[in-house]
Structures are given as structure tokens and as C-alpha cells.
Scaffold this active site. Structure first.
Site, PDB file in Angstrom:
ATOM      1  N   ASP A  25       0.883  -1.172   0.000  1.00 53.13           N
ATOM      2  CA  ASP A  25       0.000   0.000   0.000  1.00 53.13           C
ATOM      3  C   ASP A  25       0.915   1.215   0.000  1.00 53.13           C
ATOM      4  OD1 ASP A  25      -1.647   2.131   0.564  1.00 53.13           O
ATOM      5  OD2 ASP A  25      -2.378   1.360   2.487  1.00 53.13           O
ATOM      6  N   LYS A  87       2.759  11.273  -3.353  1.00 50.84           N
ATOM      7  CA  LYS A  87       1.751  10.577  -4.162  1.00 50.84           C
ATOM      8  C   LYS A  87       0.878  11.564  -4.939  1.00 50.84           C
ATOM      9  CE  LYS A  87      -1.681   6.894  -3.521  1.00 50.84           C
ATOM     10  NZ  LYS A  87      -2.220   5.988  -2.479  1.00 50.84           N
ATOM     11  N   GLU A 186      -7.213   0.535  -4.688  1.00 50.90           N
ATOM     12  CA  GLU A 186      -7.241   0.466  -3.223  1.00 50.90           C
ATOM     13  C   GLU A 186      -8.582  -0.032  -2.688  1.00 50.90           C
ATOM     14  OE1 GLU A 186      -5.907   4.390  -2.110  1.00 50.90           O
ATOM     15  OE2 GLU A 186      -3.902   3.997  -2.889  1.00 50.90           O
ATOM     16  N   ASP A 208     -12.764   5.619   2.620  1.00 51.97           N
ATOM     17  CA  ASP A 208     -11.333   5.641   2.941  1.00 51.97           C
ATOM     18  C   ASP A 208     -10.904   7.045   3.354  1.00 51.97           C
ATOM     19  OD1 ASP A 208      -8.553   5.649   2.991  1.00 51.97           O
ATOM     20  OD2 ASP A 208      -8.306   4.567   1.099  1.00 51.97           O
TER      21      ASP A 208
HETATM   22  P1  ADP Z   1      -2.877   7.408   3.921  1.00 54.85           P
HETATM   23  O1  ADP Z   1      -3.825   6.444   3.303  1.00 54.85           O
HETATM   24  O2  ADP Z   1      -3.150   8.836   3.544  1.00 54.85           O
HETATM   25  O3  ADP Z   1      -1.446   7.028   3.730  1.00 54.85           O
HETATM   26  P2  ADP Z   1      -3.476   6.375   6.613  1.00 54.85           P
HETATM   27  O4  ADP Z   1      -4.556   5.462   6.230  1.00 54.85           O
HETATM   28  O5  ADP Z   1      -2.229   5.768   7.151  1.00 54.85           O
HETATM   29  O6  ADP Z   1      -3.125   7.426   5.495  1.00 54.85           O
HETATM   30  O7  ADP Z   1      -4.088   7.378   7.721  1.00 54.85           O
HETATM   31  C1  ADP Z   1      -3.322   8.308   8.378  1.00 54.85           C
HETATM   32  C2  ADP Z   1      -4.198   9.126   9.284  1.00 54.85           C
HETATM   33  O8  ADP Z   1      -4.817   8.279  10.239  1.00 54.85           O
HETATM   34  C3  ADP Z   1      -3.404  10.160  10.063  1.00 54.85           C
HETATM   35  O9  ADP Z   1      -4.096  11.395  10.023  1.00 54.85           O
HETATM   36  C4  ADP Z   1      -3.384   9.576  11.473  1.00 54.85           C
HETATM   37  O10 ADP Z   1      -3.284  10.575  12.461  1.00 54.85           O
HETATM   38  C5  ADP Z   1      -4.737   8.891  11.522  1.00 54.85           C
HETATM   39  N1  ADP Z   1      -4.783   7.895  12.584  1.00 54.85           N
HETATM   40  C6  ADP Z   1      -3.948   6.856  12.784  1.00 54.85           C
HETATM   41  N2  ADP Z   1      -4.286   6.187  13.905  1.00 54.85           N
HETATM   42  C7  ADP Z   1      -5.364   6.826  14.436  1.00 54.85           C
HETATM   43  C8  ADP Z   1      -6.183   6.631  15.605  1.00 54.85           C
HETATM   44  N3  ADP Z   1      -5.934   5.659  16.474  1.00 54.85           N
HETATM   45  N4  ADP Z   1      -7.210   7.484  15.826  1.00 54.85           N
HETATM   46  C9  ADP Z   1      -7.446   8.481  14.955  1.00 54.85           C
HETATM   47  N5  ADP Z   1      -6.727   8.723  13.848  1.00 54.85           N
HETATM   48  C10 ADP Z   1      -5.686   7.909  13.587  1.00 54.85           C
HETATM   49 MG    MG Z   2      -4.480   4.892   2.249  1.00 57.06          MG
END
Ligand code: ADP
Ligand code: MG
Length: 626
Positions: A25, A87, A186, A208
């Protein structure tokens, strides 16, 4: 040749050897790598035990780039050399970046032809190169965890990524030394992770919410194939915006206001992120800040306050969901499953409001920030053949065109070769004869124009077509190839809905060499094939015209004088004579001639049939209601 990936482990006589494949991913905020071990998918951690790799790369003048958490931590100290959210720039030209990336803090090279380029201490770097750095770290991680070289990877991309963005992703993988088995959407990966592809048919919504992007995808599962019905979202909305909302609140509450310096603001943002994540499991989060004047500010952020701070953001995501559902022609209740993806969907308020909109509890049993990588790993595992023999045939793209036989022994291609699967295509056909009630559908594979030069895969019949004049019935033939290369062909008469179908495994039994031979033949015979096709088409047209003329003459000969009849008969005889020759242009010429001389006859027949209809009814029927 790059077009074919047939994996036939079932045919191998060697002892079964596990082939390592992973799913990646490649996220805007975080990236992950996952694999299937002893039958179940799992994400792979780094040496310190963390699974998420921040998609951040920091460049130096005199040492290799740093990737991940360390790079993210230093973003504040070295913003111009620390690249995050790359990205967003994948597959974008320099000019696009000027328009869409202007809020990014990096220095861009000028707006000329070509890909976007960023200026760093290590020189100019492209988004592809930056992404490759992230991929390299994940590759190394996977290889040391699995103890061997990878056979290939499945990398996920947003469903809305266009060709350039997808190609850029593949280029990045190539640069990182990875072999891409397939790019996977995705939302589809998330659905696969939950095994929805093995479930019943229907519509699934994938919600998402990541760090900086929100995507909503409506997928339709049909015959084990996911079709993306609609996508929507907001490319500037995510968990980071929640951090900003909290940070603003802290700055106001603590009295710092917007007078805070750059360093302090970063510190507050980090505090906000931690508080947000804590509030996922706790009712309140403690905050503490040393103010510029040296005093210490302390406060607790309650879940209720947090919810009210982020509600406007959540509302925006729900509006995007409603818009996207409307695009797909659906209402929320028609969605069978809602799947939560992305770290920010851990926030309880988000879950509650999504549940409210769709009128059902969303699926979130798996870790929402790992689910995409898990689905990619499952797909990768299937693609390299670590699956039982019944799932053995896997195609990346269709190696040879698929089509059906049409009149004259010709092949009408429905899905051209090299189309990536899964895929579904429809084409409408009609009847050749008046009153025709059945039709043979012969499914063919190959590049040649004539049925006899292609491979016949299957044959089935459609019966129960209502008897109509030739050309009036509409028969829709649909070809659908699922992710495993299984072809389903169905034919449906559109006015009555009668249908019939057949299933085949199109490449079964063909070796790569045979496929190449078929392609070579098609190139060698291209010119000749076009000529034969043109001739056959004209011959079919000649037969059709002669047959319908004969029918008209036997019904309505009385409408013609003897001399008129002679002219038509002469032209028809000429068509019949040339039809057996080999000159398609000559046949075309006499057909036009025949049409000209019988135009008047056709017009008289038309008038007469209108009169017949009128005289069959009392006039009042027609004037009623006028
Ligand atoms: P992307 O798909 O953009 O790479 P992610 O799916 O990894 O991102 O999501 C990242 C976001 O999720 C960040 O804003 C992070 O702070 C939030 N996040 C991660 N864990 C938690 C949690 N336990 N509670 C709330 N938000 C969270
Ligand atoms: Mg993502």
C-alpha cells in the site's frame, strides 16, 4: 513479451515451492507491506516493530536519503529537502504541479514539458524517484522478513488514478527493483481483504479517510469481479485536517493565538495528532504546552469538544458520499456493505456518522490502516500461484482478442488483446433474416479476421427471439473476464429479456509459444485478412439485399410495371453474379446501383403498408384524444 503472465502451478511436477510475493500500500501518508504466510495475510513490521512506514523521504547532499519516521520527524528542521505526500504529484506534468501543487512547500523546476521535478540538496528528483525510495525500504523489509528474493508485488493505487499516474507507480516499482504483478485499486484491495469477492453479489461502499485524502468508492460485485461504479471524495481532506482543527483550538484556548512561531505551531500540531489518536480509545486527552512567555498551559480535550471540532469535516465526507451514490444511481440503503479504510476512520465520531448515513454498521474488523495492504497481499499470493490448482490460471491482461462469429465467417472482436482484466464489454447484434428466432453464438480467440483462422472456444444458442423483420431485434452480447481469466459470455434479447450464456477458460491449454505464434500469424496475414474481410462483408450484404428484395417482389410485385421490374431484375442479377467474384469494390458498386433502381419500389411499399394499417381501423380511433 510483457503482455502475458500465465501461472500454472498445478502443472508443475516439481515439489511445491513457496514463491514470495507481497502487497504494498503506497500511501500518501503511510505505506505498508504485507504477505500471506500459512494461509493468512499479515503486514510486516520493521526492526523496531512498527508496521506503518511514513511516506516521507529526506534528501542530503552527501549521504543516501532517509525514509520513514526519522524523515518525518525532521520535516520541521529541513522542510525543503524533506518530501512528504509525493503521491499527489505522481504522473503529473510540471505544469499540472504549478496548478495543483502550489500549496506544497517544495521548490519545483520550471513549467516545461515533462514530469514534475523537485529541487533538493541531492539535486533534482522526480516523484517517481521519491516513491521508489519508499518502495525500496519496503522491499528490503520484506526480503529480510521472508528470507528470500521477491517474485513480484501487487501495488495499490486509488481507483481514480489515470494512466499516467498508474504508469508512474509502475516506474517507481521498476526503479526500486520490484516486479509488478498487477496494480490493484485500493478499494478493491480492501474488499478483497474482507473476502467480499467470495460473498454474494451486490454493491459495496469503501469509505477511505487517510491522512490528507478522502476517497469514497462504490463497487459492484458481479460474477466475482469488482466493477468500480463511481468514485468521489476530496483530495484535500483527511486526518491531518482534524489535527489542524485541534491545533487551532489549542492556540485560541492557550491565548497564543496566531502569534505562535513556526516551531511552536509544529509542536502544537504534533500534540493535536497525539490527542486525536488518544481520543479514539479515551474520553479525554491531556494537553500541556509551554507558552512563549515561559508559563505552562494545561487543559483536557474531551471527546465531546473534539467531536464538535471535527463535525464539519465529517459532514463534508458524508456529502461526498451522497454525491457519489447519486452518480451511481443508488440510495444509501441499496449498499450491502460499508467498509472502513484509512487510519482516520478509527475516530468513533466518523464511524457513528457513517453508520447513520448508510443505516448500517460499517465493517471495520481489520485494522483500517492495514486493510489495503492485506488485500494486495492476498491478490499477490494468488497471482504467483500459491493457491490450489482450481485457481491456477491467472492473466494480467488478455493475451489474445476475444470475439464472436458474425455472418460470412467473420470475427467481430469484443475485447481486444492486451486489455487488463477483470473486464466486461458489451456489444449489440441483430438478426439477419426476417422472423429469425434463434441465433448461434460462437466465441473465438485470436487476432485474425476469419473464423477459420481463430481458435474456437465455445458455442451456444440463444432461442426465443421474438420473430421480427431482419435487423429489428437487439441482442446484447456481453463478454466478461474475471480476475482469474475465466470468460463468461452471455447473450440477451433486449425486448423480451430472454438470455443464455456460457463459461470458458479462454487461455486454457495454450502455451506462451502458441500465443506468440498466433500473434505472429496475425501480423503476417494482416493485409490479406483485411481484403478477405472486406470481401466477406460485401458478400454478406449482397445476400441480405437479394433475400429481402426477393421477399418484397413476391409480396408486392403488383406495384411495379413490367419495365420497372426488368430494371430491378437486371441490377439484382448483376449483384448475384459479382457476389461470387473476389472484388469487394465491384460488389459494393452494384449494390449501390440496385439500391438506386429499387428506391421507388421501396417507397411505394412503404406507402401501401401505411394505408393498410389505416384501413384496418376506424378513423375515430385515431382522432380520439386529439
Ligand atoms: P494514507 O492512506 O493517507 O497514507 P493512513 O490510512 O495511514 O493514510 O491514515 C493516516 C491518518 O490516520 C493520520 O491522520 C493519522 O493521524 C490517523 N490515525 C492513525 N491512527 C489513528 C487513531 N488511532 N485514531 C485516529 N486517527 C488515527
Ligand atoms: Mg491509504
Amino acid at each position: 513479451m510483457a503482455f502475458l503472465q500465465i501461472v500454472e502451478p498445478g502443472l508443475s511436477t516439481a515439489p511445491h515451492q513457496h514463491r514470495f510475493a507481497v502487497g504494498i500500500d503506497l500511501g500518501t501518508t503511510n505505506s505498508l507491506v504485507a504477505t500471506v504466510r500459512s494461509g493468512s495475510a499479515e503486514t510486516l513490521p520493521d526492526a523496531s516493530g512498527s508496521h506503518l512506514l511514513p511516506s516521507v523521504v529526506r534528501y542530503f547532499a552527501d549521504q543516501p536519503p532517509q525514509v520513514g519516521q526519522k524523515a518525518r520527524d525532521s520535516a520541521g528542521d529541513d522542510p525543503l529537502n524533506t518530501i512528504a505526500s509525493i503521491k499527489r504529484l505522481m504522473g503529473r506534468g510540471r505544469c499540472d504541479v504549478r496548478r495543483t501543487g502550489s500549496h506544497l512547500p517544495y521548490e519545483f523546476a520550471g513549467c516545461e514539458e515533462g514530469m514534475a521535478v523537485l529541487k533538493t540538496a541531492a539535486g533534482e528528483v522526480s516523484p517517481v524517484a521519491v516513491s521508489a525510495e519508499v518502495l525500496k525500504v519496503l522491499k528490503d523489509r520484506a526480503e529480510s522478513a521472508l528470507g528470500g528474493e521477491l517474485v513480484g508485488v501487487v501495488i495499490t493505487v486509488p481507483a481514480y488514478f489515470d494512466d499516467a499516474q498508474r504508469q508512474a507507480t509502475k516506474d517507481a516499482a521498476y526503479l526500486a527493483g520490484l516486479k509488478v504483478l498487477r496494480l490493484l485499486n485500493e478499494p478493491t484491495a480492501a474488499a478483497v481483504a474482507y473476502g467480499l469477492d467470495r460473498g454474494s453479489e451486490g454493491v459495496h461502499a469503501i469509505y477511505d479517510l487517510g491522512g490528507g485524502t478522502f476517497d469514497i468508492s462504490i463497487l459492484h460485485l458481479h460474477h466475482g469481479v469488482f466493477e468500480v461504479m463511481a468514485t468521489g471524495g476530496d483530495s484535500a481532506l483527511g486526518g491531518d485536517d482534524m489535527d489542524h482543527a485541534i491545533a487551532e483550538w489549542i492556540l485560541v484556548q492557550s491565548g497564543v493565538g496566531d502569534g505562535g512561531d513556526h516551531h511552536l505551531v509544529r509542536q502544537v500540531l504534533e500534540m493535536a495528532r497525539i490527542a486525536k489518536e488518544e481520543l479514539t480509545t479515551q474520553a479525554s486527552a491531556p494537553l500541556q504546552l509551554t507558552l512563549p512567555n515561559g508559563a505552562v498551559w494545561q487543559e483536557a480535550l474531551t471527546r465531546a469538544t473534539f467531536d464538535s471540532l471535527i463535525d464539519p469535516l465529517v459532514t463534508r465526507t458524508l456529502h461526498a458520499c451522497q454525491r457519489t451514490l447519486r452518480d451511481a444511481g443508488l440510495s444509501p440503503v441499496e449498499v450491502k456493505n460499508v467498509v472502513l479504510v484509512g487510519g482516520a476512520t478509527r475516530v468513533p465520531r466518523v464511524r457513528a456518522r457513517v453508520a447513520e448515513l448508510f443505516g448500517r454498521e460499517p465493517i471495520a474488523d481489520l485494522d483500517p490502516d492495514r486493510v489495503v495492504a492485506l488485500g494486495a497481499a492476498i491478490q499477490a499470493d494468488i497471482l504467483v500461484g500459491n493457491k490450489p490448482a482450481d485457481e491456477m490460471l491467472l492473466l494480467d491482461v488478455i493475451p489474445l482478442s476475444l470475439g464472436i462469429e458474425t455472418m460470412g465467417g467473420l470475427v467481430e472482436k469484443v475485447i481486444p488483446r492486451n486489455t487488463t482484466i477483470p473486464v466486461a464489454r458489451s456489444q449489440d447484434f441483430t438478426t439477419f433474416k426476417d422472423g429469425q428466432t434463434a441465433m448461434v453464438i460462437r466465441v473465438l480467440q485470436g487476432e485474425r479476421e476469419l473464423v477459420r483462422d481463430c481458435r474456437s472456444l465455445a458455442r451456444f444458442e440463444l432461442r426465443g427471439i421474438p420473430p421480427l423483420v431482419a435487423g429489428a431485434a437487439r441482442i446484447r452480447v456481453t463478454f466478461q473476464v474475471d480476475a482469474d481469466g475465466l470468460l463468461n459470455v452471455s447473450a440477451q434479447e433486449l425486448s423480451t429479456g430472454v438470455r443464455s450464456s456460457v463459461q470458458v477458460k479462454p487461455s486454457y491449454g495454450l502455451t506462451e509459444a502458441e500465443v506468440e505464434q498466433m500473434l505472429r500469424d496475425s501480423l503476417d496475414h494482416a493485409r490479406e485478412d483485411v481484403d478477405v474481410r472486406n470481401l466477406r462483408e460485401q458478400q454478406v450484404e449482397a445476400d441480405r439485399v437479394l433475400e429481402s428484395l426477393a421477399h418484397a417482389l413476391s409480396a408486392d410485385a403488383a406495384l411495379l410495371s413490367a419495365s420497372e421490374r426488368n430494371v430491378i431484375d437486371a441490377a439484382a442479377a448483376e449483384v448475384a453474379r459479382l457476389r461470387h467474384g473476389t472484388d469487394h469494390r465491384a460488389i459494393h458498386g452494384v449494390l449501390e446501383q440496385l439500391e438506386r433502381v429499387s428506391q421507388e419500389f421501396a417507397a411505394r411499399r412503404m406507402n401501401r403498408s401505411i394505408q393498410k394499417v389505416l384501413t384496418g381501423h376506424r378513423l375515430t380511433e385515431f382522432s380520439e384524444g386529439i
